[in-house]
Design a protein around this motif. Structure first.
Motif, PDB file in Angstrom:
ATOM      1  N   ASP A 140      15.443  29.911  -5.248  1.00 36.63           N
ATOM      2  CA  ASP A 140      14.282  30.458  -5.942  1.00 36.63           C
ATOM      3  C   ASP A 140      12.988  30.190  -5.198  1.00 36.63           C
ATOM      4  N   CYS A 141      12.837  28.978  -4.657  1.00 31.33           N
ATOM      5  CA  CYS A 141      11.629  28.645  -3.913  1.00 31.33           C
ATOM      6  C   CYS A 141      11.895  27.453  -3.020  1.00 31.33           C
ATOM      7  N   VAL A 142      11.060  27.296  -1.999  1.00 29.81           N
ATOM      8  CA  VAL A 142      11.126  26.127  -1.127  1.00 29.81           C
ATOM      9  C   VAL A 142       9.746  25.488  -1.072  1.00 29.81           C
ATOM     10  N   ILE A 143       9.728  24.186  -0.820  1.00 34.31           N
ATOM     11  CA  ILE A 143       8.490  23.436  -0.638  1.00 34.31           C
ATOM     12  C   ILE A 143       8.485  22.946   0.796  1.00 34.31           C
ATOM     13  N   ARG A 144       7.490  23.374   1.560  1.00 28.00           N
ATOM     14  CA  ARG A 144       7.455  23.046   2.977  1.00 28.00           C
ATOM     15  C   ARG A 144       6.027  22.750   3.430  1.00 28.00           C
ATOM     16  N   GLY A 145       5.915  21.919   4.449  1.00 27.23           N
ATOM     17  CA  GLY A 145       4.628  21.616   5.039  1.00 27.23           C
ATOM     18  C   GLY A 145       4.442  22.363   6.335  1.00 27.23           C
ATOM     19  N   GLY A 146       3.186  22.563   6.730  1.00 26.91           N
ATOM     20  CA  GLY A 146       2.890  23.162   8.006  1.00 26.91           C
ATOM     21  C   GLY A 146       2.584  24.639   7.953  1.00 26.91           C
ATOM     22  N   LEU A 148       2.925  28.707   8.247  1.00 24.99           N
ATOM     23  CA  LEU A 148       3.976  29.628   7.829  1.00 24.99           C
ATOM     24  C   LEU A 148       3.907  30.878   8.693  1.00 24.99           C
ATOM     25  N   ASP A 149       5.076  31.398   9.065  1.00 25.04           N
ATOM     26  CA  ASP A 149       5.096  32.545   9.965  1.00 25.04           C
ATOM     27  C   ASP A 149       5.947  33.703   9.464  1.00 25.04           C
ATOM     28  N   ASN A 150       6.373  33.655   8.211  1.00 21.52           N
ATOM     29  CA  ASN A 150       7.200  34.733   7.670  1.00 21.52           C
ATOM     30  C   ASN A 150       6.376  35.530   6.667  1.00 21.52           C
ATOM     31  N   SER A 151       5.950  36.723   7.080  1.00 17.23           N
ATOM     32  CA  SER A 151       5.066  37.520   6.231  1.00 17.23           C
ATOM     33  C   SER A 151       5.792  38.162   5.061  1.00 17.23           C
ATOM     34  N   SER A 152       7.140  38.112   5.059  1.00 17.42           N
ATOM     35  CA  SER A 152       7.890  38.705   3.958  1.00 17.42           C
ATOM     36  C   SER A 152       7.986  37.774   2.753  1.00 17.42           C
ATOM     37  N   LEU A 153       7.389  36.582   2.866  1.00 16.60           N
ATOM     38  CA  LEU A 153       7.436  35.605   1.788  1.00 16.60           C
ATOM     39  C   LEU A 153       6.047  35.409   1.190  1.00 16.60           C
ATOM     40  N   ILE A 154       6.034  35.014  -0.068  1.00 22.56           N
ATOM     41  CA  ILE A 154       4.785  34.652  -0.736  1.00 22.56           C
ATOM     42  C   ILE A 154       4.635  33.141  -0.670  1.00 22.56           C
ATOM     43  N   ALA A 155       3.481  32.667  -0.244  1.00 21.89           N
ATOM     44  CA  ALA A 155       3.228  31.235  -0.122  1.00 21.89           C
ATOM     45  C   ALA A 155       1.958  30.871  -0.870  1.00 21.89           C
ATOM     46  N   ARG A 156       2.036  29.787  -1.636  1.00 21.47           N
ATOM     47  CA  ARG A 156       0.858  29.268  -2.322  1.00 21.47           C
ATOM     48  C   ARG A 156       0.681  27.808  -1.937  1.00 21.47           C
ATOM     49  N   GLN A 157      -0.509  27.469  -1.479  1.00 22.53           N
ATOM     50  CA  GLN A 157      -0.744  26.086  -1.085  1.00 22.53           C
ATOM     51  C   GLN A 157      -0.788  25.204  -2.324  1.00 22.53           C
ATOM     52  N   ILE A 158      -0.061  24.086  -2.253  1.00 23.36           N
ATOM     53  CA  ILE A 158       0.043  23.193  -3.412  1.00 23.36           C
ATOM     54  C   ILE A 158      -0.466  21.788  -3.097  1.00 23.36           C
ATOM     55  N   GLY A 159      -1.094  21.630  -1.951  1.00 22.40           N
ATOM     56  CA  GLY A 159      -1.630  20.317  -1.628  1.00 22.40           C
ATOM     57  C   GLY A 159      -1.673  20.107  -0.131  1.00 22.40           C
ATOM     58  N   PHE A 270       0.718  21.848   2.444  1.00 18.94           N
ATOM     59  CA  PHE A 270       2.046  22.078   1.869  1.00 18.94           C
ATOM     60  C   PHE A 270       2.000  23.329   1.002  1.00 18.94           C
ATOM     61  N   HIS A 271       3.094  24.092   1.014  1.00 21.86           N
ATOM     62  CA  HIS A 271       3.174  25.349   0.268  1.00 21.86           C
ATOM     63  C   HIS A 271       4.464  25.411  -0.540  1.00 21.86           C
ATOM     64  N   VAL A 272       4.397  26.147  -1.633  1.00 23.35           N
ATOM     65  CA  VAL A 272       5.616  26.597  -2.308  1.00 23.35           C
ATOM     66  C   VAL A 272       5.800  28.052  -1.900  1.00 23.35           C
ATOM     67  N   VAL A 273       7.019  28.388  -1.482  1.00 21.79           N
ATOM     68  CA  VAL A 273       7.291  29.688  -0.879  1.00 21.79           C
ATOM     69  C   VAL A 273       8.437  30.356  -1.635  1.00 21.79           C
ATOM     70  N   TYR A 274       8.285  31.657  -1.898  1.00 25.94           N
ATOM     71  CA  TYR A 274       9.339  32.405  -2.586  1.00 25.94           C
ATOM     72  C   TYR A 274       9.305  33.858  -2.119  1.00 25.94           C
ATOM     73  N   PRO A 275      10.425  34.584  -2.268  1.00 31.26           N
ATOM     74  CA  PRO A 275      10.478  35.961  -1.755  1.00 31.26           C
ATOM     75  C   PRO A 275       9.557  36.887  -2.524  1.00 31.26           C
ATOM     76  N   GLN A 276       8.909  37.796  -1.829  1.00 30.31           N
ATOM     77  CA  GLN A 276       7.996  38.707  -2.503  1.00 30.31           C
ATOM     78  C   GLN A 276       8.729  39.850  -3.195  1.00 30.31           C
ATOM     79  N   ASN A 277       9.989  40.106  -2.817  1.00 26.13           N
ATOM     80  CA  ASN A 277      10.716  41.209  -3.436  1.00 26.13           C
ATOM     81  C   ASN A 277      11.625  40.744  -4.562  1.00 26.13           C
ATOM     82  N   ARG A 278      11.476  39.497  -4.968  1.00 25.94           N
ATOM     83  CA  ARG A 278      12.301  38.984  -6.071  1.00 25.94           C
ATOM     84  C   ARG A 278      11.417  38.725  -7.287  1.00 25.94           C
TER      85      ARG A 278
END
Length: 301
Positions: A140-146, A148-159, A270-278
């Protein structure tokens, strides 16, 4: 044939990349899933998927059908959510992927509060520093730092986290305490964090009064998992640079000592990332909202 169920089954096969992962995510037998897709193909009179013993390939007709029906499925879920979220609590399973030290020191200690707030949500936590494919791995989502280079994903900075450079007292006694980043090039031993994707060592980053520099030298040892990276530093194998939240207890106990403090780099996002087409389910929406509320103070300490 239950056409709506068949469409959902077909969509999950496309997203997961094979029948087994799709069946697992829908919690149905593989044979049932395969029968639903076959009935849908018979109903439409076209081949949607090409099947071999090793892989599943979407036909051009299948891709067109998926694109059109995916919008319908999202609209239906939006309608259901608009009613269910008003009269009921969010429920169901969330699949979340997060890096090792972030899981141990930031997310897991905070999860009791989230689960107490939303007792009907179940969480499957994948812990790895290696990047996952959100679609094929049914995450459903991933939490990652650094960056981001995948434009097909939605990312929201969480800290944002603070990066510190540290070593054990025994190491500093043996090799000396550097006062400037360039001194790391002269006889010091580094424990590098290796990219789980490429195997390359991340450089040590430093910044002071607007001056930025990166130190790239041959490392004594390289590690591609964050908890093991910290353990290597605590074992006295060399100098490490990692997040302050992971170092908190080691610094308090004196097991590690911060060095080059005036050269701390800029905060690491840090971001939470999830697919934009889901479709963003109600349970994923409340989890993201909770992250935005609780994660910054935990990751930034």
């Amino acid at each position: 044939m239950d056409q709506l169920q068949a469409i959902r089954a077909f969509a999950r096969v496309v997203e997961a990349g094979n029948f087994t992962r799709a069946a697992d995510s829908l919690e149905m037998p593989n044979a049932t899933l395969s029968k639903l897709v076959q009935e849908l193909e018979a109903h439409l009179g076209v081949r949607l998927l090409q099947r071999t013993t090793r892989r599943v390939t979407v036909t051009p007709e299948g891709r067109d059908y998926y694109d059109k029906t995916a919008r319908i499925l999202r609209d239906l879920e939006d309608i259901d959510t608009s009613f269910n979220s008003v009269r009921s609590h969010p429920r169901g399973q969330l699949r979340i992927d997060v890096g090792g030290s972030t899981a141990r020191d930031v997310l897991i200690p905070a999860l009791p509060e989230f689960l107490a707030r939303y007792p009907d949500i179940r969480i499957d936590l994948g812990v790895s520093d290696r990047a996952v494919d959100l679609i094929s791995d049914n995450v459903d989502c991933v939490i990652r730092g650094g960056p981001l280079d995948n434009s097909s994903l939605i990312a929201r900075q969480i800290g944002a986290a603070t990066l510190l450079t540290c070593a054990t007292p025994a190491y500093l006694k043996a090799f000396g305490t550097p006062a400037y980043p360039d001194e790391l090039k002269n006889g010091h031993r580094l424990v590098s964090y290796l990219s789980p994707q490429t195997g390359r060592a991340f450089p040590l980053r430093f910044e002071r009064d607007g001056e930025k520099c990166e130190i790239k030298v041959d490392h004594r040892i390289g590690v591609n998992e964050s908890n093991a990276h910290l353990a290597a530093g605590m074992a006295g194998l060399g100098i490490i640079q990692t997040f302050s939240y992971a170092l908190e207890s080691a610094l308090k106990s004196g097991a590690l000592v911060e060095i080059l403090r005036p050269w701390r780099p800029a905060p690491y996002p840090f971001h939470v990332v999830y697919p934009q087409n889901r479709h963003v389910t109600h349970r994923l929406r409340v989890f993201i909202d909770w992250l935005l509320e609780s994660f910054p103070k935990n990751v930034g300490r």
